[in-house]
Design a protein around this motif. Structure first.
Motif, PDB file in Angstrom:
ATOM      1  N   PHE C 134       0.138  -9.403  39.583  1.00  0.00           N
ATOM      2  CA  PHE C 134      -0.135  -8.077  40.378  1.00  0.00           C
ATOM      3  C   PHE C 134      -1.887  -7.777  40.387  1.00  0.00           C
ATOM      4  N   GLY C 141      -6.760  -6.705  47.274  1.00  0.00           N
ATOM      5  CA  GLY C 141      -6.876  -5.566  48.252  1.00  0.00           C
ATOM      6  C   GLY C 141      -5.169  -5.459  49.006  1.00  0.00           C
ATOM      7  N   GLU C 142      -4.513  -6.463  48.233  1.00  0.00           N
ATOM      8  CA  GLU C 142      -2.952  -6.238  49.000  1.00  0.00           C
ATOM      9  C   GLU C 142      -2.234  -5.257  48.248  1.00  0.00           C
ATOM     10  N   LEU C 143      -2.524  -4.966  47.005  1.00  0.00           N
ATOM     11  CA  LEU C 143      -1.640  -3.926  46.273  1.00  0.00           C
ATOM     12  C   LEU C 143      -2.523  -2.490  46.083  1.00  0.00           C
ATOM     13  N   LYS C 144      -1.929  -1.525  45.845  1.00  0.00           N
ATOM     14  CA  LYS C 144      -2.782  -0.349  45.525  1.00  0.00           C
ATOM     15  C   LYS C 144      -3.111  -0.520  44.203  1.00  0.00           C
ATOM     16  N   MET C 146      -3.346   0.004  40.525  1.00  0.00           N
ATOM     17  CA  MET C 146      -2.346   0.596  39.650  1.00  0.00           C
ATOM     18  C   MET C 146      -2.451  -0.377  38.136  1.00  0.00           C
ATOM     19  N   GLU C 149       0.474  -4.220  34.317  1.00  0.00           N
ATOM     20  CA  GLU C 149       1.500  -4.258  33.545  1.00  0.00           C
ATOM     21  C   GLU C 149       2.626  -3.310  33.939  1.00  0.00           C
ATOM     22  N   LEU C 150       2.356  -2.181  34.245  1.00  0.00           N
ATOM     23  CA  LEU C 150       3.395  -1.354  34.641  1.00  0.00           C
ATOM     24  C   LEU C 150       4.029  -2.001  35.801  1.00  0.00           C
ATOM     25  N   LEU C 154       8.040  -2.736  35.874  1.00  0.00           N
ATOM     26  CA  LEU C 154       8.957  -2.161  36.972  1.00  0.00           C
ATOM     27  C   LEU C 154       9.626  -3.521  37.730  1.00  0.00           C
TER      28      LEU C 154
END
Lengths: 192, 192, 192, 192
Positions: C134, C141-144, C146, C149-150, C154
Motif C-alpha cells: 500500500f 501516486g497510484e493510491l490515495k 491513506m 495499515e488500514l 481492510l
DNA sequence: TATGAATGAGCGTTCATTCAT
DNA sequence: CATGAATGAACGCTCATTCAT
C-alpha cells in the motif's frame, strides 16, 4: 570385548547415580544410557530390564560397600573392636558416597512388592553376616547371652538410624568419634 | 448436605491399603477409588493430587500410630520405663497393622526427591519428639552424658531394625518380651 | 537412519486434516497418529506437544499458502495488478484446499488466550507484508493518501469476508471474475 | 419467578464474560456459575448443555449488537450515510465491549463442526440483513450495478478486518474518523 | 426450583521395551 | 554388538453432566 566390559560397567555406574538421585520409578533408563554414554538400546543388551539393572547395580553397591567396610577387619579383633571398626568404616563410606548411595537406597519403600521382597533378601544377607559375629562374641564370653539375630538387627537399625541424618544433613562430625560413641552405647548402654 | 460424611475417610483408608501394598508409584488412583467404593473423580473432590493424598494419608497413619504408642505414657515414668513402654507399644502396633503399615512406609526410598524431602521432615518430627526424653533422662541422672539427638536416632534406628523382620517374617514372639530385651540392651549394653 | 524420512511430514499432513476438520480442541492426537499411520507415541518424537504440533502445522500451511499466492507476483506490476493477482490466487488456493484449510483456520476463536495470541501474531505478519504494498502504491501516486495499515486490514478483511462463504457454500463462480469484481470495488468503490 | 428471570440473565452475562475471556473449550461452566452467583446445577436448569448456553449467549450478544448498531438508522438515509453510520456504531460497540466480545467471538475457528455450522448460519443472517441495503442502493442508483451479496460480504469482512486489531491493540483513534475513512474507501475506492 | 457432590468417559503425555538396520 | 526410532499400554487429571436432597 575389552569394550564390552567397559560398557557394562559404565551403565552400572550411571545407574547408580541416577537411581540414587531420582529413585527407582523416577529414574529413566534413557537418562542412564545418556550418562553412560551409550545408546538406549545398549542398556538392554546388558540387562534384561530396568528391574534387573536395578538389582544388579544394587549388588555392585553392596559388594563395594562390604569390601570397603570389612577392610582390615581381622578375626583376632575383639567383638567390640570389630564392631567399632565396622561402624567407623560404615560412616566413612556413607560420607564419601553421598552422591551414589543416598537416602533412596538403604531402605525399602515406594517400590512394588516384588522388588521390595528382593531388597529385603539383600538386607537379610547383611544380617546373616552379622549373626555369627554376635554368636562368636557370646561364645567367647565377650557379650551377654542374647539372641544374636536380635543383636544384628539392632546394630543394623542403629547404623541406618544415624546414617540417614548424616547423609541428609551432613552433621555428626568425625566418623571415628561417632563410631566410638555408638560403640560405647551399644556395649555399655545408655544407663548411667 | 455433604452426602456420606465418611467418604473422605474411606478414601484415606483405601489409600492406606493400596499405597502400603503397592508403594507410591505403583498405586493407581483408580484402584484406591474402587476400593473406597467411589468414582475416580471423587478422589479429586477431596484431594488435589495423588501426592497430596499420599501425604494426607501418611499424616493420618502417623497420628494414629503416635496416639496408640503414647497411651499411658506418663511423665512420672522413669526414662527406662518410658522407653520400654514405647518399644512394646510400637511392636504391638506394627504387629496389629501389618496390613496397613507395612514395609513400604517407615522409610524413604524409591520416591522422587520432593516427596522424599517431605517424608524426611516427618521422620525428623519423630526424632524431635524423642530428643527431650533423652535430655530429661540425662538431666535426671538416669542416663549417661550423651548427645540426646544421637540417642534418639539410635533408638529410632533400633526400632526400625527390629520392625522390618518382625513384619515381613512375623517372628520375635511376644512384643513385651522383645521390648524387654531391647530395653535391656539399650540401657545396659550388649557387653557382658 | 531416521527411518522413513516422511514420517514428520505425514504427521503434519494428518494434523492439517484433523485440526481442520475438528478444530484444535476436538482434534485428538491419537486420530492424527492413526491418520498418519504411526503410533501415538511417535507424534511426540517429532513434536513436543499438541500445541507445538498445531503451531508447526499452521506455519506449514501459511508458508504453502504464501508461496502459492505470491507466484508470479512481480515488482513491475501496478498495485492494482498486484492486488488483483493476490485476490485471484487467494481464491484459487482456498477453493483447491477446502479439505485442508477450511473455516476453522484463518481466524481465531474458541482457543485459549495463549495460542490465540500466537495466532494473532501470525495474522499480523500478513498485515505487515501488505503494508509496504500500500505504501508503495501511495508513493507511486497510484493510491490515495491513506493509512496503509488500514488499507491492509481492510483488504485482509475483504478476503476473509468472501472466502468464508466461498468455502462453505462453494459459490461465487470463477476466481478470476470474483477477483476482478473485488478489485474493482476496492479501487474504485461501490459508489456509482 | 422474578428471581428466575434474573438468574437466567445473570448466567447469560457471566457466560459472555467467561466465553469471551477463555474461548468455548477453555470456559468451564463451573466458572460461569460462580461468576453468575449460582450453583453449577442451576445452569442446567436454564440451559440444556454448554453448547446450548453458548448459542443462547451468542444470540443475546448479536441482538444487543444489532440493536445498538441500528439505532437511529432510518430508511431516509442514503446508502452511504447508512453504511457510514453502521461502521461508526460498530466500531463504538466493539470498543465499548472489549471485555465481553473480544477476539474469541466474531469468527469461527477452533470449534467443532456442529457448532461451527451454527455460527456460520448466524453470520449469514448478518449478510442477509445487509443484502437488501445494497440492493436498495443499486436500485436507487446510488451504487454501481453489482452482486449485492458480494457487497455485503465485503463490508462484513472489512468490518472484521479492522475490528480485530482495534480490539487487540486498541489503535485506530476515533470511531467516527475511522468510519469516515472506511466509508470513503468503500464508496470511492483506494485508487487515486 | 436450586444445589453441589459424585461420576467416569476422555485425553495428553510418559517411558520401558522392541527391533530393523 | 549397538543404536535410537517407533510403539502403545498405562495413568493422572479434567469437566460436562446427573441426580438425590
Amino acid at each position: 570385548m575389552q569394550q564390552e566390559r567397559g560398557k557394562r560397567e559404565r551403565i552400572l555406574e550411571a545407574a547408580q547415580t541416577v537411581f540414587a538421585r531420582k529413585g527407582y520409578y523416577q529414574a529413566k533408563i534413557e537418562e542412564i544410557a545418556e550418562l553412560a554414554g551409550v545408546g538406549k538400546g545398549t542398556v538392554y543388551e546388558y540387562f534384561v530390564s530396568k528391574e534387573e539393572l536395578y538389582k544388579e547395580m544394587f549388588k555392585v553397591i553392596l559388594n563395594r560397600y562390604t569390601e570397603y567396610v570389612m577392610v582390615e577387619a581381622t578375626p583376632e579383633m575383639t567383638t567390640k573392636e570389630w564392631i567399632r571398626h565396622l561402624l567407623e568404616m560404615h560412616l566413612r563410606y556413607m560420607l564419601e558416597n553421598r552422591q551414589h548411595m543416598p537416602t533412596n537406597f538403604g531402605d525399602l519403600g515406594g517400590m512394588d512388592t516384588e522388588i521390595l521382597g528382593w531388597m529385603y533378601d539383600m538386607r537379610k544377607r547383611s544380617v546373616n553376616r552379622l549373626v555369627p559375629v554376635f554368636q562368636k562374641g557370646i561364645d567367647r564370653g565377650e557379650l551377654k547371652g542374647m539372641d544374636p539375630e536380635l543383636g544384628a538387627n539392632l546394630l543394623i537399625g542403629m547404623m541406618r538410624g544415624v546414617t540417614l541424618p548424616l547423609m541428609v544433613e551432613g552433621t555428626y562430625g568425625e566418623p571415628s568419634q561417632v563410631a566410638e560413641a555408638m560403640t560405647e552405647i551399644l556395649f555399655h548402654g545408655i544407663a548411667r
